[in-house]
Structures are given as structure tokens and as C-alpha cells.
Motif scaffolding. Structure first.
Motif, mmCIF file in Angstrom:
data_model
loop_
_atom_site.group_PDB
_atom_site.id
_atom_site.type_symbol
_atom_site.label_atom_id
_atom_site.label_comp_id
_atom_site.label_asym_id
_atom_site.label_seq_id
_atom_site.Cartn_x
_atom_site.Cartn_y
_atom_site.Cartn_z
ATOM 1 N N ASP A 125 -0.152 -63.639 48.601
ATOM 2 C CA ASP A 125 -0.360 -64.856 47.811
ATOM 3 C C ASP A 125 0.846 -65.097 46.904
ATOM 4 O O ASP A 125 1.526 -64.146 46.472
ATOM 5 N N ASP A 126 1.116 -66.378 46.617
ATOM 6 C CA ASP A 126 2.101 -66.765 45.588
ATOM 7 C C ASP A 126 3.488 -66.163 45.857
ATOM 8 O O ASP A 126 4.157 -65.652 44.945
ATOM 9 N N HIS A 127 3.946 -66.234 47.090
ATOM 10 C CA HIS A 127 5.172 -65.539 47.491
ATOM 11 C C HIS A 127 6.407 -66.434 47.536
ATOM 12 O O HIS A 127 7.514 -65.976 47.221
ATOM 13 N N PHE A 128 6.236 -67.705 47.922
ATOM 14 C CA PHE A 128 7.394 -68.574 48.162
ATOM 15 C C PHE A 128 7.501 -69.674 47.111
ATOM 16 O O PHE A 128 6.494 -70.184 46.612
ATOM 17 N N ASP A 129 8.756 -70.053 46.817
ATOM 18 C CA ASP A 129 9.010 -71.174 45.905
ATOM 19 C C ASP A 129 8.714 -72.515 46.561
ATOM 20 O O ASP A 129 8.397 -73.489 45.874
ATOM 21 N N GLY A 130 8.834 -72.570 47.873
ATOM 22 C CA GLY A 130 8.567 -73.802 48.606
ATOM 23 C C GLY A 130 8.270 -73.507 50.061
ATOM 24 O O GLY A 130 8.789 -72.537 50.632
ATOM 25 N N VAL A 131 7.398 -74.341 50.652
ATOM 26 C CA VAL A 131 7.016 -74.181 52.051
ATOM 27 C C VAL A 131 7.122 -75.543 52.743
ATOM 28 O O VAL A 131 6.713 -76.560 52.170
ATOM 29 N N ARG A 132 7.683 -75.552 53.942
ATOM 30 C CA ARG A 132 7.793 -76.776 54.724
ATOM 31 C C ARG A 132 7.122 -76.604 56.073
ATOM 32 O O ARG A 132 7.064 -75.491 56.611
ATOM 33 N N ALA A 133 6.626 -77.711 56.619
ATOM 34 C CA ALA A 133 6.102 -77.746 57.986
ATOM 35 C C ALA A 133 6.412 -79.133 58.526
ATOM 36 O O ALA A 133 5.873 -80.120 58.045
ATOM 37 N N GLU A 134 7.268 -79.193 59.520
ATOM 38 C CA GLU A 134 7.707 -80.485 60.073
ATOM 39 C C GLU A 134 7.241 -80.639 61.512
ATOM 40 O O GLU A 134 7.550 -79.800 62.363
ATOM 41 N N ARG A 135 6.445 -81.688 61.772
ATOM 42 C CA ARG A 135 5.945 -82.019 63.106
ATOM 43 C C ARG A 135 5.197 -80.839 63.729
ATOM 44 O O ARG A 135 5.268 -80.611 64.929
ATOM 45 N N MET A 136 4.445 -80.125 62.909
ATOM 46 C CA MET A 136 3.684 -78.974 63.350
ATOM 47 C C MET A 136 2.184 -79.207 63.258
ATOM 48 O O MET A 136 1.428 -78.874 64.180
ATOM 49 N N VAL A 137 1.731 -79.823 62.174
ATOM 50 C CA VAL A 137 0.294 -79.967 61.936
ATOM 51 C C VAL A 137 -0.359 -80.823 63.019
ATOM 52 O O VAL A 137 -1.537 -80.629 63.352
ATOM 53 N N GLN A 138 0.380 -81.742 63.610
ATOM 54 C CA GLN A 138 -0.174 -82.605 64.658
ATOM 55 C C GLN A 138 -0.728 -81.816 65.843
ATOM 56 O O GLN A 138 -1.585 -82.300 66.572
ATOM 57 N N HIS A 139 -0.262 -80.589 66.037
ATOM 58 C CA HIS A 139 -0.672 -79.797 67.197
ATOM 59 C C HIS A 139 -1.848 -78.855 66.915
ATOM 60 O O HIS A 139 -2.296 -78.162 67.833
ATOM 61 N N LEU A 140 -2.350 -78.813 65.682
ATOM 62 C CA LEU A 140 -3.308 -77.790 65.295
ATOM 63 C C LEU A 140 -4.755 -78.230 65.479
ATOM 64 O O LEU A 140 -5.101 -79.379 65.201
ATOM 65 N N ALA A 141 -5.596 -77.273 65.854
ATOM 66 C CA ALA A 141 -7.024 -77.553 65.974
ATOM 67 C C ALA A 141 -7.686 -77.677 64.603
ATOM 68 O O ALA A 141 -8.664 -78.403 64.445
ATOM 69 N N GLU A 142 -7.155 -76.978 63.602
ATOM 70 C CA GLU A 142 -7.735 -76.982 62.264
ATOM 71 C C GLU A 142 -6.648 -77.229 61.220
ATOM 72 O O GLU A 142 -6.197 -76.309 60.528
ATOM 73 N N PRO A 143 -6.205 -78.474 61.075
ATOM 74 C CA PRO A 143 -5.131 -78.769 60.121
ATOM 75 C C PRO A 143 -5.453 -78.350 58.690
ATOM 76 O O PRO A 143 -4.576 -77.842 57.970
ATOM 77 N N ALA A 144 -6.705 -78.541 58.250
ATOM 78 C CA ALA A 144 -7.062 -78.213 56.867
ATOM 79 C C ALA A 144 -6.879 -76.729 56.590
ATOM 80 O O ALA A 144 -6.372 -76.338 55.523
ATOM 81 N N GLY A 145 -7.274 -75.882 57.541
ATOM 82 C CA GLY A 145 -7.128 -74.449 57.350
ATOM 83 C C GLY A 145 -5.673 -74.037 57.241
ATOM 84 O O GLY A 145 -5.321 -73.168 56.433
ATOM 85 N N ALA A 146 -4.808 -74.649 58.044
ATOM 86 C CA ALA A 146 -3.396 -74.308 58.013
ATOM 87 C C ALA A 146 -2.756 -74.730 56.688
ATOM 88 O O ALA A 146 -1.977 -73.977 56.095
ATOM 89 N N ILE A 147 -3.069 -75.916 56.201
ATOM 90 C CA ILE A 147 -2.460 -76.381 54.953
ATOM 91 C C ILE A 147 -2.961 -75.551 53.774
ATOM 92 O O ILE A 147 -2.210 -75.251 52.843
ATOM 93 N N THR A 148 -4.221 -75.132 53.808
ATOM 94 C CA THR A 148 -4.720 -74.215 52.780
ATOM 95 C C THR A 148 -3.940 -72.910 52.802
ATOM 96 O O THR A 148 -3.627 -72.327 51.750
ATOM 97 N N GLU A 149 -3.592 -72.434 53.995
ATOM 98 C CA GLU A 149 -2.810 -71.203 54.116
ATOM 99 C C GLU A 149 -1.385 -71.405 53.604
ATOM 100 O O GLU A 149 -0.823 -70.513 52.944
ATOM 101 N N LEU A 150 -0.780 -72.578 53.860
ATOM 102 C CA LEU A 150 0.542 -72.870 53.296
ATOM 103 C C LEU A 150 0.492 -72.828 51.771
ATOM 104 O O LEU A 150 1.405 -72.291 51.127
#
Length: 282
Positions: A125-150
């Protein structure tokens, strides 16, 4: 897409007209992912510059790219944060990670690459100063879960930036509106979340991020080569005819229209990448 269009989008033997698996990022629009990402990089240069600016990759910062693909953006970020910083790229596609590592060999920048799922990032937890995801979420079955993890792996005060196209907003300049709408709807339904762009703001807020901002970034595809490189338009029209989504005469009309406009330099296709960002509180 209507039920009739769905039925016409399947081959006579009951097999899906599209041979790819929705959400499988080893291929994108029927092409190997690594080559596709290279082809798209120049077209989306303005989008990438904006993401780079917003991440503020200053010396000493620790940054993460989820769905890093061939690693080009990770290496750019790593060059900016310098030896006192760290940039990590993760992707579920092992071949892409192999390519990213090969590109990073000998660069001397503080970049590393891991095969990992966006749903279970191998960081505390709380490891990175910033996180990016470009043109990735469109392919996910559970976008909400992934963004919560980011958000989980982002430090309090850090930023999460997510950029995805809204495939309902592609607009090629073609005369036959009905056929154009039919083929684009059918084609982009093979992406798991074709309208994800318009949902990003709500997903970031649902993940508990504050100060959520949205910036639409226009994309202008000048010429059929650019349109094919990013969206596979010509292939979409051809395949739509093969599986009966469009009758042959309409396929011929669309391809003829493209050829005429291309001949006089007038073919254009427009789209939008939605950039959404939020700050982690705490």
C-alpha cells in the motif's frame, strides 16, 4: 447493437465472426499487441505528452505504469526521474514484458518490468507517487476493481491517471451514415468496454479518489493508413462483409468512398481519448 446485427455478425456455422477473445491483450483488433502499440505511439503523441506532464516525473519520484505494453513510456519516465527515482511497468502479457525488458537493456535508466495482473499488483500500500494506465482499462472484465488497486498502491497525495478511448465517439468522414454506424458498432463491440472513456470519472470517484478531473484529448487520423493503424477501419469493413454484418454492395460503397477521399487527400477520422485523474487522500 440490435439483435439482428448481432446475429448477422456471426458466421453461418455459429462461430463468432470475430476470432479474437475480448479482453485478450496479446492481440489488439486482430493484430499482435507489440506492433500495434508501436504504430499507435506517434498518433497519440499529444496524449502521451499530457500524461507525462501530469505525472510530473521529477528526480527521485517513484512511478508505476499498469498495462505498460512494450515499455516505451516506462523508459521515458525513468529517464526523467533519474537514478534517485524508480519506474516500474507491469503487464499481463508476458511477450510484451519480454519486449520491454529487451528495450530497456543497456539504457541505464531506473526501470523494471514485471508480469502482473491489474487486479493484484505485487506492491505494498501507499508505494508510488503516481500511477498511470493508458488504453488498458477498456480490456478489463472488472474495471472498478483494477482502479481500486491502482489507488491502493498510490501514496496519499499521489495521483492516479487513467486514459482510454471512448469507442462510441469515432467519426470517420464517410457518406453512408447507416453503414458506417453499423460497422463501427459491430467492430468495437469486440472490445470488452467500448464506452469506458465516459465512465472513467465515476470509476475514479468510486475508488475514493479526490479532485477528479477529466480532459478529453482529440485524436485526428489524417488518411486511411492512420485510421487503420489505430482502429483497423479497413479491416473492419472487410470483415463486416465476410460475416454478413454489411451486404456486399455497402462494403463496396464504403471502400470506394474511402478510396475517393484518400485520392484527393480528404479522408479524415476523428476520435477522443478521455484522460481522467484523481488524488489519493490521506
Amino acid at each position: 447493437m440490435t439483435s439482428e446485427a448481432t446475429a448477422r455478425g456471426r458466421a453461418a456455422d455459429g462461430e463468432p465472426g470475430w476470432k479474437g477473445e475480448p479482453g485478450d491483450t496479446s492481440t489488439l483488433l486482430g493484430r499482435p499487441a507489440v506492433g500495434y502499440l508501436d504504430a499507435a505511439a506517434d498518433t497519440l503523441a499529444a496524449v502521451k505528452r499530457e500524461i507525462l506532464h501530469r505525472l510530473a516525473p521529477e528526480p527521485g519520484r517513484r512511478l508505476l505504469d499498469v498495462g505498460c505494453g512494450n515499455g516505451t513510456d516506462v523508459l521515458e519516465l525513468a529517464a526523467r526521474v533519474g537514478p534517485s527515482g524508480e519506474v516500474v511497468g507491469v503487464d499481463v502479457n508476458e511477450r510484451a514484458i519480454e519486449e520491454a525488458r529487451a528495450r530497456g537493456t543497456g539504457t541505464g535508466v531506473p526501470a523494471s518490468f514485471l508480469t502482473a495482473s491489474a487486479y493484484a499488483l505485487p506492491f505494498p500500500d501507499d508505494h508510488f507517487d503516481g500511477v498511470r494506465a493508458e488504453r488498458m482499462v477498456q480490456h478489463l472484465a472488472e474495471p472498478a476493481g483494477a482502479i481500486t488497486e491502482l489507488a491502493r498502491v498510490t501514496k496519499p497525495g499521489g495521483r492516479v491517471l487513467v486514459a482510454d478511448p471512448d469507442h462510441g465517439m469515432w467519426a470517420p468522414d464517410l457518406a453512408d451514415r447507416e453503414s458506417t454506424r453499423t460497422v463501427l458498432t459491430w467492430w468495437f463491440e469486440n472490445i470488452r468496454n467500448p464506452w469506458i472513456g465516459r465512465r472513467l470519472s465515476g470509476l475514479l470517484r468510486a475508488a475514493g479518489l479526490a479532485e477528479v478531473q477529466v480532459k478529453p484529448m482529440p485524436v485526428v487520423l489524417d488518411g486511411i493508413a492512420a485510421a487503420d493503424g489505430l482502429t483497423g477501419l479497413s479491416d473492419a469493413i472487410r470483415r463486416a462483409g465476410e460475416v454478413g454484418v454489411l451486404p456486399p454492395e455497402r462494403v463496396s460503397a464504403l471502400t470506394g468512398d474511402i478510396a475517393e477521399r484518400e485520392a484527393d487527400g480528404g479522408f479524415l477520422m476523428y476520435g477522443v481519448i478521455i484522460l481522467a485523474e484523481g488524488r489519493k487522500e490521506g
